[in-house]
Enzyme design. Structure first.
Site, short mmCIF file in Angstrom:
data_model
loop_
_atom_site.label_atom_id
_atom_site.label_comp_id
_atom_site.label_asym_id
_atom_site.label_seq_id
_atom_site.Cartn_x
_atom_site.Cartn_y
_atom_site.Cartn_z
N TYR A 36 100.45 60.85 -18.90
CA TYR A 36 101.46 61.60 -19.67
C TYR A 36 102.08 62.72 -18.82
O TYR A 36 103.06 63.33 -19.24
CB TYR A 36 100.86 62.21 -20.95
N HIS A 94 91.58 54.69 -19.78
CA HIS A 94 92.83 54.51 -20.55
C HIS A 94 93.07 53.03 -20.89
O HIS A 94 93.45 52.71 -22.02
CB HIS A 94 94.01 55.07 -19.75
N1 LIG Z 1 95.60 55.29 -25.55
C1 LIG Z 1 96.82 54.81 -25.43
O1 LIG Z 1 97.08 53.82 -24.71
C2 LIG Z 1 97.95 55.47 -26.21
C3 LIG Z 1 99.21 54.85 -26.31
C4 LIG Z 1 100.19 55.48 -27.07
C5 LIG Z 1 99.92 56.70 -27.67
N2 LIG Z 1 98.71 57.31 -27.54
C6 LIG Z 1 98.41 58.62 -28.17
O2 LIG Z 1 98.85 58.61 -29.52
C7 LIG Z 1 99.73 59.71 -29.74
C8 LIG Z 1 100.71 59.42 -30.85
O3 LIG Z 1 101.42 58.23 -30.62
P1 LIG Z 1 103.00 58.19 -30.34
O4 LIG Z 1 103.37 59.40 -29.58
O5 LIG Z 1 103.26 56.87 -29.75
O6 LIG Z 1 103.71 58.15 -31.74
P2 LIG Z 1 103.53 58.63 -33.26
O7 LIG Z 1 102.55 59.74 -33.37
O8 LIG Z 1 103.29 57.40 -34.05
O9 LIG Z 1 105.01 59.13 -33.60
C9 LIG Z 1 105.57 60.25 -32.97
C10 LIG Z 1 107.03 60.38 -33.44
O10 LIG Z 1 107.06 60.72 -34.83
C11 LIG Z 1 107.81 61.93 -35.00
N3 LIG Z 1 107.14 62.72 -36.04
C12 LIG Z 1 105.94 63.32 -35.97
N4 LIG Z 1 105.61 63.91 -37.12
C13 LIG Z 1 106.64 63.70 -37.97
C14 LIG Z 1 106.89 64.08 -39.31
N5 LIG Z 1 105.99 64.77 -40.01
N6 LIG Z 1 108.07 63.69 -39.88
C15 LIG Z 1 108.97 62.99 -39.16
N7 LIG Z 1 108.78 62.58 -37.88
C16 LIG Z 1 107.63 62.94 -37.28
C17 LIG Z 1 107.75 62.62 -33.66
O11 LIG Z 1 108.88 63.45 -33.55
P3 LIG Z 1 108.82 64.95 -32.99
O12 LIG Z 1 108.13 64.90 -31.68
O13 LIG Z 1 110.24 65.32 -32.93
O14 LIG Z 1 108.04 65.77 -33.99
C18 LIG Z 1 107.77 61.44 -32.71
O15 LIG Z 1 109.09 60.98 -32.52
C19 LIG Z 1 100.34 59.92 -28.36
O16 LIG Z 1 100.98 61.18 -28.25
C20 LIG Z 1 99.12 59.76 -27.49
O17 LIG Z 1 98.34 60.95 -27.51
C21 LIG Z 1 97.71 56.69 -26.83
#
Ligand SMILES: NC(=O)c1ccc[n+]([C@@H]2O[C@H](COP(=O)([O-])OP(=O)(O)OC[C@H]3O[C@@H](n4cnc5c(N)ncnc54)[C@H](OP(=O)(O)O)[C@@H]3O)[C@@H](O)[C@H]2O)c1
Length: 254
Positions: A36, A94
């Site tokens: 990241y 990861h």
């Molecule tokens: N281990 C792995 O391989 C892996 C892969 C992918 C992700 N991850 C982890 O999982 C975390 C979350 O996944 P993600 O980042 O893919 O997506 P997510 O949490 O499913 O969605 C994030 C999106 O939703 C928006 N959002 C958040 N809260 C909201 C709300 N209350 N109302 C409206 N929109 C909202 C955010 O916008 P804003 O930012 O504008 O608030 C962002 O665009 C990552 O940050 C990472 O730490 C791990």
């Protein structure tokens, strides 16, 4: 591992003030990764916050090019340096690919745990047979398995493995990367509870035993709303409606 029900996913967060604000509104689990490119941002947020370090769970993940047995220690030390910490609470593999080798990678992680650089060892994006092999090799218990899990995707076999072996499944992308907000079923249920589809998505994820989650959010409103989703309980009928959504949209395929 006893992880809070809702932690902060930090992928895409490039401002330590957001991390500090998250801690300020109540987040105690911060999820970052080498790939990241924001470990320093997360570390600065931790350093700037008023919350004691020992009250926070900081997790990072070794990327696939840091997984050779001989590279794990140097890669982890570089992460700790960026984070400004002596130890991480949770250190994940990861993805089990690239330089990953069960014997050498996991032995190196056991050594880091013994030396106190990583307090717990986690896995991410493993298949059931890879989990089984990791359990055979690791001295440490598998402290957590982080996988994609949301209303459009989730592997029930991985959930069953977590429940059977007693470790938390950390659901990533619980808001379907933002798509939850446009889903008609989630929006309809949200209207009935006078809340957002984001909260409904998190509540559905959390309705499964032994599942915690790490939504990513940038604004204080979103940060608060996602944390508040802890208190939303869906009815059995609502959970069934979400279960009936076609679950075939993986955001992060191999
Ligand atoms: N281990 C792995 O391989 C892996 C892969 C992918 C992700 N991850 C982890 O999982 C975390 C979350 O996944 P993600 O980042 O893919 O997506 P997510 O949490 O499913 O969605 C994030 C999106 O939703 C928006 N959002 C958040 N809260 C909201 C709300 N209350 N109302 C409206 N929109 C909202 C955010 O916008 P804003 O930012 O504008 O608030 C962002 O665009 C990552 O940050 C990472 O730490 C791990």
């Amino acid at each position: 591992m006893d992880l809070p029900p809702v932690g902060l996913g930090t992928m895409g967060i490039d401002d330590s003030a957001t991390v500090e604000a998250a801690i300020d509104v109540g987040y105690r689990h911060l999820d970052t990764a080498q790939i990241y490119d924001n470990e320093a941002v997360v570390g600065d947020g931790v350093a700037d916050s008023d919350v004691d370090r020992e009250d926070l769970t900081v997790a990072t993940k070794l990327w696939v090019d840091s997984l050779a047995g001989a590279d794990v220690r140097a890669g982890t030390e570089a992460s700790l340096d960026r984070l400004g910490l002596d130890a991480v609470d949770l250190l994940y593999v990861h993805r089990p690919r690239g330089d990953y080798d069960p014997e050498t990678t996991l032995s190196a992680l056991d050594d880091l745990r013994a030396d106190g650089l990583a307090r717990n060892v986690g896995l991410s994006n493993f298949e059931p047979d890879q989990l089984e092999r990791a359990r055979e090799v690791l001295d440490a218990p598998v402290a957590a398995h982080q996988v994609e899990f949301h209303p459009y995707y989730g592997d029930r076999e991985l959930l069953a493995d977590a429940q059977e072996h007693g470790y938390p499944l950390v659901a990533y992308s619980p808001l379907i990367g933002g798509e939850a907000l446009d889903d008609p079923v989630l929006t309809d249920i949200a209207d009935a509870h006078d809340t957002s589809a984001a909260a409904v998505s998190i509540a559905w994820v959390r309705s499964h035993d032994d599942v915690v989650t790490v939504p990513k959010a940038s604004s204080v409103d979103h940060l608060r709303a996602n944390l508040d989703a802890r208190s939303l309980t869906l009815s059995g009928a609502e959970i069934d409606r979400i279960d009936d959504i076609e679950r075939e949209q993986e955001l992060f395929p191999e």
